[in-house]
Design an enzyme around this catalytic site. Sequence first.
Site, PDB file in Angstrom:
ATOM      1  NE  ARG A 134      -1.215   2.456   2.985  1.00  0.00           N
ATOM      2  CZ  ARG A 134      -0.676   3.550   3.513  1.00  0.00           C
ATOM      3  NH1 ARG A 134      -0.526   4.652   2.787  1.00  0.00           N
ATOM      4  NH2 ARG A 134      -0.230   3.535   4.765  1.00  0.00           N
ATOM      5  CG  ASP A 135       3.546   4.155   2.926  1.00  0.00           C
ATOM      6  OD1 ASP A 135       3.311   5.108   2.175  1.00  0.00           O
ATOM      7  OD2 ASP A 135       4.281   4.248   3.924  1.00  0.00           O
ATOM      8  CG  HIS A 164       5.378   4.406   9.113  1.00  0.00           C
ATOM      9  ND1 HIS A 164       4.470   3.575   8.481  1.00  0.00           N
ATOM     10  CD2 HIS A 164       6.006   5.068   8.124  1.00  0.00           C
ATOM     11  CE1 HIS A 164       4.556   3.739   7.184  1.00  0.00           C
ATOM     12  NE2 HIS A 164       5.488   4.640   6.935  1.00  0.00           N
ATOM     13  CG  HIS A 190       9.537   7.531   5.492  1.00  0.00           C
ATOM     14  ND1 HIS A 190       9.090   7.852   4.226  1.00  0.00           N
ATOM     15  CD2 HIS A 190       8.483   6.956   6.103  1.00  0.00           C
ATOM     16  CE1 HIS A 190       7.827   7.497   4.083  1.00  0.00           C
ATOM     17  NE2 HIS A 190       7.429   6.952   5.224  1.00  0.00           N
ATOM     18  CB  CYS A 245       5.166  10.908   1.762  1.00  0.00           C
ATOM     19  SG  CYS A 245       3.643  11.803   2.110  1.00  0.00           S
ATOM     20  CG  ASN A 260       7.770   3.374   3.990  1.00  0.00           C
ATOM     21  OD1 ASN A 260       7.386   4.143   4.855  1.00  0.00           O
ATOM     22  ND2 ASN A 260       7.109   3.174   2.859  1.00  0.00           N
TER      23      ASN A 260
END
Length: 323
Positions: A20-21, A229, A231, A262, A271
């Site tokens: 997803r991300d 979470h 990065h 993002c 990520n």
Amino acid sequence: MTVPMDGLPERVRIHEVGARDGLQNEKATVPTEVKAEFVHRLADAGLTTIEATSFVHPKWVPQLADAGELMPLLADLAGRRDPQVRLPVLVPNERGLDRALEMGVREIAVFGSATESFARANLNRTVDESLAMFEPVVSRAKAAGARVRGYLSMCFGDPWEGPVPVGQAAAVARRLYELGCDELSLGDTIGVATPGHVAALLAELTGGSTGGGTAGEGGAVPVERIAVHFHDTYGQALSNTLAALRLGVTVVDASAGGLGGCPYAKSATGNLATEDLVWMLNGLGIHTGVDIVRLSATSAWMAEHLGRPSPSRTVRALTHQEQ
């Protein structure tokens, strides 16, 4: 070699966000069948929480416009394996929630911001307006028996506002959690956090709280309900993760092969790579249930579909993939 360190958990659950991300930030749209195979391969590698997609309007994230077509291709995974595979999805509003529930989704996530600038850029709302938008989403999802995760972005730095004060991030995090979220994921969206900053935010947010299910005295959030979470913009994601683990966090978000970034923050790079995380955790003797060789092969396979090498150092080392 496995060399444990004192003060770390015995087990960590990895919340895999690559499907997803990761894929939402790719310029090219990956075919639905390839996405489905990606998720199946991630599950075969031992990942048990795999964020599958987002029920967002295709105008905003065209790379995930096929959510309705993807989820039926994953029906054999959800709840039919031992251990069970969880397939949460991101929903931006009540319309997205309706679509997700119609597809039989049992876990959803909402995505908020600790800063006004990013709330405007990402949600076209103020922080207060976005939390008001999430309130019926969370309450309706809980009433339907779904599990809810709350993402909070820009917890450490914002590309427009600069460093985010610890108190500001903690205050918004508490408000998001208190809507009824089962889990709160603290995001370093542009990758500027360092271990001391991570420790300070966790201390402010938890107040040393452990062992509870709801916000405690003074609005403290139990550390068991917190995920991180990170990065890797400045190469700090693993050190920040280790700092969080030392303070009791046992859920870490990561993306297979380091996919992602993002779309609303151009300074954000990928990520934390799941393989890099698993390599570190294996060396510390922390159980994840993930087969790092199979996972690295999966990320190398996806990198071929994307037409570029994986940014994960571990993937490159284990698959001999060139930079």
